[in-house]
Design an enzyme around this catalytic site. Structure first.
Site: not given
Length: 216
Positions: A7, A28, A49-50, A52, A89
């Site tokens: 990444q 959430g 998504g690391e 998160r 993102r």
């Protein structure tokens, strides 16, 4: 669970992580992380998504929603998904972002700038400007990574191809707190570019030529 080694992100801003934790507590997890099962084990590798995952772990969550890809998923496919997801993102700093674009442009993806732009949903000109940051001196790149100078400053500093001059001017930008506009002016002065003289005249200063005589 281990992070994806390919990444683009190399650092996690503590303030942004705190904001993400607050968001997870309030709303959430809206978007699940993506993981791939490691072959021959019960362990997983995070594809996307690391941030998160880290935030959920900091909140002591025991479970997190995840989209699980089988271990047979081609590595190239998962790497591309991870890279594009991060570039779309995550608030990467400009240098991390540029490195991500370069990663897409190089083997094994070998995308041209137009293809990279399509993948991340940006204009090709934005990709080109980002990649130009990687031609800056490493010291100047560090200034950008640490938010000491902005992408706007860097755009003009990149016009100076002599790296020693580039570094010296970047340090002057920091020391004297130049605006982007002042940086542009100083760079143009260093390169010997002067503003074009204003050749327009006011209406009162214009004189029409004398009417030709009708006499033979």
């Amino acid at each position: 669970m281990r992070p994806d080694p390919t990444q683009a992100r190399s650092s996690f801003d503590p303030e942004q992580m705190e904001q993400l934790k607050e968001s997870l507590q309030e709303r959430g997890l809206i978007n699940p992380i993506c993981v791939r099962r490691l072959d021959g084990s019960d362990a997983y590798e995070i594809i996307a998504g690391e941030r998160r995952f880290r935030a959920a772990k900091a909140l002591s969550w025991s479970e997190i929603d995840a989209r699980i890809y089988p271990s047979t998923t081609p590595a190239l496919e998962t790497e591309l998904l991870s890279l594009v997801e991060n570039l779309q993102r995550v608030d990467l700093n400009p240098i991390e972002e540029a490195r991500g674009y370069r990663q897409l442009a190089e083997s094994p993806y070998s995308m041209n700038q137009e293809a990279v732009a399509r993948q991340v949903g940006k204009k090709q000109s934005a990709i080109s400007e980002a990649l130009a940051l990687l031609d800056l001196a490493p010291e100047v790149q560090q200034f950008i990574e640490r938010s000491i100078i902005s992408r706007g400053h860097a755009r003009f500093l990149a016009k100076i191809t002599n790296l020693e001059q580039q570094i010296a001017l970047a340090k002057q930008v920091v020391a004297e707190e130049w605006s982007v506009k002042e940086t542009e002016r100083q760079v143009n002065a260093l390169l010997g570019k002067k503003a074009k003289p204003n050749t327009s005249k006011s209406l009162s200063s214009l004189r029409l030529p004398d009417k030709p005589s009708s006499k033979p």
